[in-house]
Design an enzyme around this catalytic site. Structure first.
Site, PDB file in Angstrom:
ATOM      1  N   SER A   1     -54.143  76.238   1.778  1.00 48.12           N
ATOM      2  CA  SER A   1     -55.580  76.380   1.555  1.00 48.12           C
ATOM      3  C   SER A   1     -56.115  75.248   0.677  1.00 48.12           C
ATOM      4  CB  SER A   1     -55.832  77.751   0.922  1.00 48.12           C
ATOM      5  OG  SER A   1     -57.184  78.056   0.924  1.00 48.12           O
TER       6      SER A   1
ATOM      7  N   ASP B   1     -57.692  83.325  11.414  1.00 47.54           N
ATOM      8  CA  ASP B   1     -57.942  83.026   9.996  1.00 47.54           C
ATOM      9  C   ASP B   1     -59.443  83.083   9.751  1.00 47.54           C
ATOM     10  OD1 ASP B   1     -58.283  81.975   7.455  1.00 47.54           O
ATOM     11  OD2 ASP B   1     -56.693  80.468   7.692  1.00 47.54           O
TER      12      ASP B   1
ATOM     13  N   HIS C   1     -55.224  84.447   6.480  1.00 49.60           N
ATOM     14  CA  HIS C   1     -55.281  83.128   5.855  1.00 49.60           C
ATOM     15  C   HIS C   1     -53.961  82.761   5.170  1.00 49.60           C
ATOM     16  CE1 HIS C   1     -57.213  79.640   4.196  1.00 49.60           C
ATOM     17  NE2 HIS C   1     -57.130  80.062   2.944  1.00 49.60           N
TER      18      HIS C   1
END
Lengths: 264, 398
Positions: free
Chosen positions: A95, A217, A245
């Site tokens: 991320s 996601d 995610h």
């Protein structure tokens, strides 16, 4: 040296030479890698850190100004590598830390040998020609929600509970919840993460990269993954069958396999 | 008696005062109860196999779900008491607490996830009030803490001013005591030389020989010169003594003794006093000239004043080292002091121990104050009709 090890709660294990450096994303800490690292431990030196402000990093004297820019996190990691003499590392970032990895390569080319980006997004907010997944209003509402609901209530009370010496069992319980971060810092980090725009940095990334995209996601969707792939020259793109995610938590085997496959 | 109603678990589940739903490992909702349908205004067929948990969340909630809720659920197998805003079919929201638990089969394979949804609309408004109150309290705390800082700063300034005033006060007090000291020295130390001048003048008048007369005139001149010098020294030191500093200089015991002897020429001649000294061990001292001169002058005048009735005074000055101290003793063969009687008030103000008309009771007190002001000590040892020894201990490092 001890200061920096404390600052980022650095953990190193595995006897091999080749460094594999894992950096967690927003909301959690280094323990999110625990289902993935066993695959690589026999062949790599595994390095785990908590970003400053997260997990068990040093939170006293957290510098809100400094950590208003993802580059500062990148600088921290470069500093760690210099200090511990890490070279040609394999960098795995989830991320926001996938973007931090990209910034490290821009800042100090050649430090990273292989860049693995899990669920990266250079920008979460939509504009005319770009679909980040959220509107500006969504992000503002998210920050407001974080503030008034989730982080607001629980975190307002959490320090009170955790500071209750007569009930140490509560402190222990909250400590075990690895997603419990200091609310004020967490909100600040959320703002930095979700309002940032690093799209222009992607074209300056030179290192050989792998983008791992979860096929479901809600935060960084497939379009965003593709965008990252198209803007990083030497990148490969792989979609794995995973929910959410954090594929390294929901589908650790598939995630580890994708990384291993790429590195070999 | 009526039989208890038969428990219908399905009815219980559907009518429970909280919402239930169940998802596959992929997140698809495969079952939910009537209560949740009531909460959300959906029809069952619009949800089952069509919606996921995240579809009931606001964008902000979705981010929290992905960054906090799901990692925690996957990590520890359950999540408790997480607060979300839940979307109804019409897009309005209501606040809920969510508990979730992953159910696995006997061989540990992931089966599904159970969710419980508690509507907390009412307590949420209280929580909001509480949060607001806490924020207000935080703001107030911040303001108070700032006021406290200001107060602390002011207190510090006041403290500094107070300490400056104290320093000034101390300075003025010291100055005052110096002035009164010097007033004493002037009144006391010039009394004897003036008296001596009178005596020398009497000798001069009584004398019939020219040679003797000229000797007395000479001596009178010398006494006058010494008095002048003493006065100038006192005036100078008054000028110099700023900032509590008492000027110190290298002084020769012999020089000082010579000067005070000249001032007392009349007395010495009249009493036929014999003054001797032994400054061989310690010849000099770094000290205040005014104070040393005053101390030696006082001790010498005392020794002459309190001479034994039927013998000429013999006075011996001696110095020696004692560790980091210098000691000066002045020994006489005078009438002595009854130490048993006067041990405690020997150095007191206005004490005289003899019925001597000249004794003003000032000399020993003043000497003691001056010696002690520079970290020294003065003591006396005496036997009646045998004599007295005064001992001054000076600090070497002033």
């Amino acid at each position: 040296m001890n200061h920096i090890i404390r600052r980022n709660n650095i953990k190193i294990f595995g006897d091999c030479e080749q460094v594999m450096f894992f950096v967690h994303g927003y909301g959690c800490d280094q323990s999110m890698w625990r289902y993935v690292t066993p695959t690589f431990e026999p062949h790599y030196k595994i390095v785990l850190i908590d970003l400053v402000g997260s997990g068990k990093s040093e939170k006293e004297n957290y510098d809100y100004d400094r950590y208003s820019d993802l580059r500062s996190y990148a600088e921290d990691i470069i500093e760690i590598c210099d200090l511990l003499n890490f070279k040609d590392i394999v960098y795995v970032g989830h991320s926001v830390s996938a973007m931090i990895g990209a910034l490290i390569d821009v800042e100090k080319p050649d430090l990273i040998k292989d860049l693995i980006l899990i669920g990266p997004s250079p920008c979460y907010v939509n504009d005319e020609n770009y679909h980040g997944g959220f509107t500006k209003a969504d992000i503002d509402q998210m920050l407001e929600t974080l503030d008034s609901n989730y982080l607001g209530w629980s975190s307002t009370m959490a320090p009170v509970i955790m500071g209750n010496p007569e009930r140490p069992e509560l402190a222990g319980e909250l400590e075990n919840s690895f997603c419990q971060n200091d609310p004020k810092i967490a909100k600040h980090f959320a703002r930095v993460t979700f309002t940032g725009d690093n799209r222009s940095d992607l074209k300056n990334v030179e290192v050989k990269s792998l983008i791992i995209q979860s096929n479901q996601d809600a935060i960084a969707g497939i379009d965003v993954g593709k965008y990252v792939h198209e803007n990083i020259k030497n990148s490969e793109f792989v979609i794995i069958d995973a929910i959410g995610h954090c594929p390294h938590l929901s589908a650790p085997k598939a995630t580890a396999f994708a990384i291993k496959n790429y590195l070999n | 008696m009526t039989n208890p109603p038969i428990l219908d678990y399905k009815a219980l589940y559907n009518a429970a005062p909280c919402g239930y739903f169940c998802t596959t490992s992929r997140g698809d909702i495969i079952e939910l109860n009537e209560t949740l349908l009531e909460f959300t205004n959906y029809e069952r067929e619009d949800v089952v196999n069509k919606k996921q948990f995240r579809d009931f969340l606001t964008p902000g909630g979705k981010i929290f779900l992905e960054t906090h809720f799901l990692p925690l659920l996957q990590f520890q197998g359950y999540v408790q008491e997480i607060n979300f805003d839940f979307l109804r079919q019409d897009g309005t929201i209501f606040p809920v607490l969510v508990n979730a638990k992953i159910i696995k089969d006997d061989s540990g394979n992931y089966n599904f996830t159970l969710y419980t949804i508690v509507n907390i609309s009412q307590r949420k408004s209280y929580e909001k009030e509480l949060l607001k109150a806490k924020r207000d309290a935080d703001d107030l705390t911040e303001k108070l803490s700032k006021s406290y800082q200001d107060l602390k700063l002011n207190a510090k300034l006041i403290q500094e001013q107070k300490s400056e005033l104290e320093t000034l006060n101390k300075y003025l007090k010291n100055k005052n005591s110096q002035l009164s000291d010097f007033a004493h020295i002037i009144s006391h130390n010039l009394r004897s030389p003036v008296f001596n001048l009178h005596m020398l003048l009497d000798f001069y008048r009584e004398s019939t020989e020219e040679e003797e007369k000229s000797m007395y005139i000479n001596t009178i001149k010398q006494v006058a010169v010494q008095m002048d010098e003493t006065l100038n020294e006192l005036i100078d030191s008054l000028k110099i003594q700023e900032e509590f500093l008492i000027t110190k200089e290298q002084l020769s015991f012999e020089d000082i003794l010579e000067k005070i002897t000249i001032m007392l020429t009349g007395d010495i001649k009249k009493t036929e006093a014999q003054i001797t000294h032994d400054f061989s061990e310690v010849k000099t001292i770094v000290y205040s000239k005014v104070y040393l001169k005053s101390a030696m002058f006082n001790l010498l005048t005392n020794a002459i004043k309190y001479k034994a009735a039927h013998r000429a005074p013999k006075i011996h000055f001696k110095t020696f080292n004692a560790g980091d101290k210098i000691v000066l003793t002045v020994e006489d063969n005078g009438k002595g002091i009854d130490m048993k009687k006067h041990k405690n008030d020997l150095f007191g103000l206005n004490k005289t121990f003899h019925n001597n008309p000249d004794a003003k009771g000032m000399g020993l007190y003043m000497t003691k104050v001056q010696i002690e002001a520079l970290g020294g000590k003065i003591t006396a040892d005496s036997e009646v009709n045998q004599g007295t020894t005064f001992k001054i201990v000076f600090r070497k490092n002033l």
